[in-house]
Design a protein around this motif. Structure first.
Motif, PDB file in Angstrom:
ATOM      1  N   GLY A 300       0.614  -1.295  -0.036  1.00 44.42           N
ATOM      2  CA  GLY A 300      -0.138  -0.199   0.132  1.00 44.42           C
ATOM      3  C   GLY A 300       0.777   1.159   0.035  1.00 44.42           C
ATOM      4  O   GLY A 300       1.994   1.240   0.015  1.00 44.42           O
ATOM      5  N   VAL A 302       1.219   5.011   1.912  1.00 47.28           N
ATOM      6  CA  VAL A 302       0.622   5.802   2.912  1.00 47.28           C
ATOM      7  C   VAL A 302       0.973   7.468   2.167  1.00 47.28           C
ATOM      8  O   VAL A 302       1.964   7.885   2.287  1.00 47.28           O
ATOM      9  CB  VAL A 302       1.314   5.821   4.247  1.00 47.28           C
ATOM     10  CG1 VAL A 302       1.051   6.896   5.382  1.00 47.28           C
ATOM     11  CG2 VAL A 302       1.512   4.509   4.843  1.00 47.28           C
TER      12      VAL A 302
ATOM     13  N   GLY B 300       4.712   7.172   2.785  1.00 47.99           N
ATOM     14  CA  GLY B 300       5.597   5.979   2.486  1.00 47.99           C
ATOM     15  C   GLY B 300       4.798   4.737   1.548  1.00 47.99           C
ATOM     16  O   GLY B 300       3.668   4.900   1.130  1.00 47.99           O
ATOM     17  N   VAL B 301       5.684   3.853   1.477  1.00 47.81           N
ATOM     18  CA  VAL B 301       5.114   2.615   0.707  1.00 47.81           C
ATOM     19  C   VAL B 301       5.156   1.384   1.623  1.00 47.81           C
ATOM     20  O   VAL B 301       6.288   1.164   2.466  1.00 47.81           O
ATOM     21  CB  VAL B 301       5.965   2.327  -0.507  1.00 47.81           C
ATOM     22  CG1 VAL B 301       5.590   1.017  -1.205  1.00 47.81           C
ATOM     23  CG2 VAL B 301       5.593   3.810  -1.474  1.00 47.81           C
ATOM     24  N   VAL B 302       4.229   0.545   1.534  1.00 52.86           N
ATOM     25  CA  VAL B 302       4.270  -0.599   2.258  1.00 52.86           C
ATOM     26  C   VAL B 302       4.384  -1.666   1.288  1.00 52.86           C
ATOM     27  O   VAL B 302       3.164  -1.990   0.570  1.00 52.86           O
ATOM     28  CB  VAL B 302       2.904  -0.932   3.168  1.00 52.86           C
ATOM     29  CG1 VAL B 302       3.046  -2.292   3.635  1.00 52.86           C
ATOM     30  CG2 VAL B 302       2.669  -0.031   4.112  1.00 52.86           C
ATOM     31  N   SER B 303       5.792  -2.158   1.077  1.00 53.32           N
ATOM     32  CA  SER B 303       5.823  -3.013  -0.167  1.00 53.32           C
ATOM     33  C   SER B 303       5.994  -4.189   0.287  1.00 53.32           C
ATOM     34  O   SER B 303       7.023  -4.949   0.566  1.00 53.32           O
ATOM     35  CB  SER B 303       7.228  -2.437  -0.741  1.00 53.32           C
ATOM     36  OG  SER B 303       8.218  -2.400   0.350  1.00 53.32           O
ATOM     37  N   VAL B 308       5.415  -4.899  -5.584  1.00 52.40           N
ATOM     38  CA  VAL B 308       5.294  -3.433  -5.382  1.00 52.40           C
ATOM     39  C   VAL B 308       6.750  -3.011  -4.948  1.00 52.40           C
ATOM     40  O   VAL B 308       7.097  -1.844  -5.297  1.00 52.40           O
ATOM     41  CB  VAL B 308       4.396  -3.373  -3.830  1.00 52.40           C
ATOM     42  CG1 VAL B 308       4.405  -1.839  -3.397  1.00 52.40           C
ATOM     43  CG2 VAL B 308       3.065  -3.839  -4.333  1.00 52.40           C
ATOM     44  N   LEU B 312       6.791   0.447  -7.193  1.00 53.97           N
ATOM     45  CA  LEU B 312       6.562   1.783  -6.322  1.00 53.97           C
ATOM     46  C   LEU B 312       8.173   2.152  -5.739  1.00 53.97           C
ATOM     47  O   LEU B 312       8.436   3.362  -5.462  1.00 53.97           O
ATOM     48  CB  LEU B 312       5.882   1.646  -5.352  1.00 53.97           C
ATOM     49  CG  LEU B 312       4.265   1.607  -5.840  1.00 53.97           C
ATOM     50  CD1 LEU B 312       3.236   1.376  -4.727  1.00 53.97           C
ATOM     51  CD2 LEU B 312       3.927   2.612  -6.749  1.00 53.97           C
ATOM     52  N   ALA B 341      11.050   8.439  -4.695  1.00 54.14           N
ATOM     53  CA  ALA B 341       9.801   8.547  -5.034  1.00 54.14           C
ATOM     54  C   ALA B 341       8.924   9.605  -4.461  1.00 54.14           C
ATOM     55  O   ALA B 341       7.924  10.309  -5.039  1.00 54.14           O
ATOM     56  CB  ALA B 341       8.988   7.089  -4.772  1.00 54.14           C
TER      57      ALA B 341
END
Lengths: 416, 416
Positions: A300, A302, B300-303, B308, B312, B341
């Motif tokens: 996901g 944030v 942020g990114v939950v990879s 992902v 991302l 990013a």
């Protein structure tokens, strides 16, 4: 068979911590059919602890201490038990080796003071503690049992479940209390009470409601000579409650809403991605708390700043200008955007005003939009929560999981 | 002056309710400078209650009972106190009138059983209870004080604040206990104890350590006639502790590690972004729990999936093939990727094996890599945590915040 708890720690007496371990242990005694007539709490003082132990041993068959097993000088439960049982403390070489291995694995230098944790009364055997350094102890002397358990909750709870409760169950022998929890989402406590009123006034099984944040639990309880017999007695009441509450019951016992959602996704062979603003990753944290969630959860974003909403989720500048980041339109673009960015079956988004700042007349603190994007459509919900930042955030994640569950149930019911 | 609490109620022993009243009362004793060395909990049994009272009176000057003042037959605190003090129970006519008036106001028929609540030891005076029917009691005999308080929280809390605490304050001679908590990260409880050994053996102020998940707190406590006087007495000890522990002390009182990190970022005019795998958004959840964190936290990114991580965050397929997703190399690319990013000053990443599955001989459950990307460089740390999934995940976020703080401290110290 009678038991007594001694909670050890000045911080408990000073009201700095609430003794929830003793609550869990009290439940365990009840479950195992063991009488439990006294509890004592003493500070970190050797003489007082030894006296408390002697008093407990004079009136109980089983005494369980909580806390005071750490490596520091005010951790004196081992010494107290040795004094009360008049049994010398010896160093357990296996525990010393085990502690040294832990230190090596963590790359910490070994401290001789750690040896305190390897001491035990000579009559004691060790209970493994995979979640900490100090092992638990089971001491048998003159027909009495003294069990010593560590105080930190992450150590206490697994040791209770995996070692102490089975041991108590053996000691208890006879009757057992059997209970079952039904977990409800989507209706409040008063409606649940209204629907189950007659069941709640019955004396066996008893039916009691507990209000939690964003959900309600009801607990069915009875006494029986075995767990199976108890569950058989509870079954008709559960069946009746289910017929009245239907899909509002999302799970039983320790099943969490996030674990139910992960399970439904797995049964549908579907994947999920999240886009969170005000909840800041709490929704993804809850989903990934479920072991094996990587089967269905891709990841996901944030998107706390507007720039990230645009760059990683493709939210349009025009949408932000016209409707703002807290809007139906932005929530929809976030959910669709994260679905597209990750290639997931479903995308869920949360954007809102968690407070304490940021509220306006039109969108006060507690205003939250939740959107769900599917392969065929997108739905969006506007919510309004009372309370502080933490409550608004937690309830937002709760609602997102609730809407996801409802969406997923339709497909699963149709397929099964 | 020494006090003791006796909590009365079988439901407490059975773990059906958590005894938060005793927590509040413990705090009140501390505030009023009254020593408090024991607490007892007994079920609804007259003999056991009377014995507990006698034991408490043998070692304390003030005994406060909680609960067992209602109108039913298992409410026997009044009888227990009368037995322990050897003082007859008499009916208080004013209380009878008061109860009858309550019943009339509520339009309930009068019940003779209510007269139980008007009974009191002859030496007792009444404490008004505007939030319930049973009054509290203050009994004075042979230089000892026994105070009886009702158990329901809506009755207990106002009676504590309005009547009992002022009374305790008088008994305590106007003394108050003042304490201050120093919050420490980066060293364990035994090293803290080692460094503060001599301070911890002193009797005033007292210095006591408390181990928390991933951090240690030390509490300095003293008695004084005012809060200001107490803080003045604590200051030299705090100064000494700070000179020995230096930067390992990250905050005081209720300051959290995440709030300290947000504050340091703000002071540096810097922004942060996160890239999380095994922690699944917990780090971003903690950062965004701080009000105003949107000033410095971009997102942020939950990879969670490798796809992902690639799409991302720009992690290379080659890196995943050669080193795996749980590796130094992947952590570095995640931290650099999220910085790029989002355009943040700093990027922090976490990737690891939280368990219960997924562990290998080379990378067992608990193996975690944390990387920090700055405008000039990137640093990476390998960690190994014991314990269950939740502990591994929580401690990973704790370490990430710790490394961030250290990184940010360098800049702040140089600039200020």
């Amino acid at each position: 068979m009678r038991a007594e708890i001694i909670s050890v720690g000045t911080e408990i007496l000073l009201g700095q911590i609430t003794d929830t371990n003793a609550v869990e242990l009290g439940k365990a005694f009840a479950l195992c059919g063991i009488d439990h007539t006294h509890r004592q709490t003493v500070g970190d003082n050797l003489d007082r602890l030894a006296d408390a132990l002697k008093l407990a041993l004079s009136r109980a068959d089983i005494v369980v201490t909580i806390g005071g097993l750490g490596p520091t000088e005010d951790d004196m439960t081992r010494d107290g038990i040795a004094a009360a049982l008049d049994d010398p403390l010896i160093e357990d070489p296996e525990v010393v080796e085990h502690l040294k291995a832990i230190f090596e694995r963590r790359r910490f230098p070994w401290l001789e003071s750690q040896r305190r944790q390897a001491m035990r009364p000579s009559c004691a055997r060790i209970i493994d503690n995979p979640n900490g350094t100090a092992p638990g102890l089971v001491c048998l002397k003159d027909g009495k049992v003294v069990i010593a358990m560590p105080g930190p909750r992450v150590e206490f709870v697994p040791m209770l479940e995996n070692h102490v409760q089975p041991h108590l169950s053996n000691l208890g022998g006879g009757q057992t209390i059997v209970s079952r929890t039904l977990r409800i989402i989507g209706i409040g406590e008063s409606i649940v009470e209204d629907k189950l009123h007659d069941l709640m006034t019955a004396s066996d099984p008893t039916v009691a409601p507990y209000a939690k944040t964003g959900e309600v639990h009801i607990r069915l309880t009875t006494k029986a000579s075995s767990r199976e017999e108890g569950l058989t007695k509870l079954l008709p009441v559960e069946t009746e409650a289910r017929s009245r509450l239907g899909n509002f019951i999302y799970g039983v016992e320790d099943e969490t809403l996030e674990s139910v959602v992960v399970d439904l996704l797995r049964r549908r062979n579907a994947t999920l991605a999240t886009a969170e603003s005000c909840t800041g990753g709490w929704l993804s944290q809850r989903i990934t708390s479920v072991p094996g969630s990587s089967d269905v959860y891709l990841g996901g974003v944030v998107s706390y700043s507007n720039e990230v909403k645009k760059s990683l989720l493709g939210v349009k500048q025009e949408t932000l200008d016209k409707f703002g980041a807290v809007s139906e339109e932005c929530a929809i673009e976030m959910a669709m955007g994260v679905r597209k960015a990750t290639g997931s079956t479903f995308g869920v988004s949360i954007t809102g005003v968690a407070g304490p700042g940021g509220g306006t007349d039109e969108k006060p603190v507690g205003t939250v939009f939740i959107a769900l994007a599917t392969p065929f459509a997108v739905e969006v919900h506007q919510l309004s929560y009372p309370g502080i930042r933490e409550t608004v955030r937690l309830r937002s994640t709760q609602s997102a999981l609730m809407y996801l569950r409802l969406l997923l149930l339709i497909g699963v019911n149709a397929n099964t």
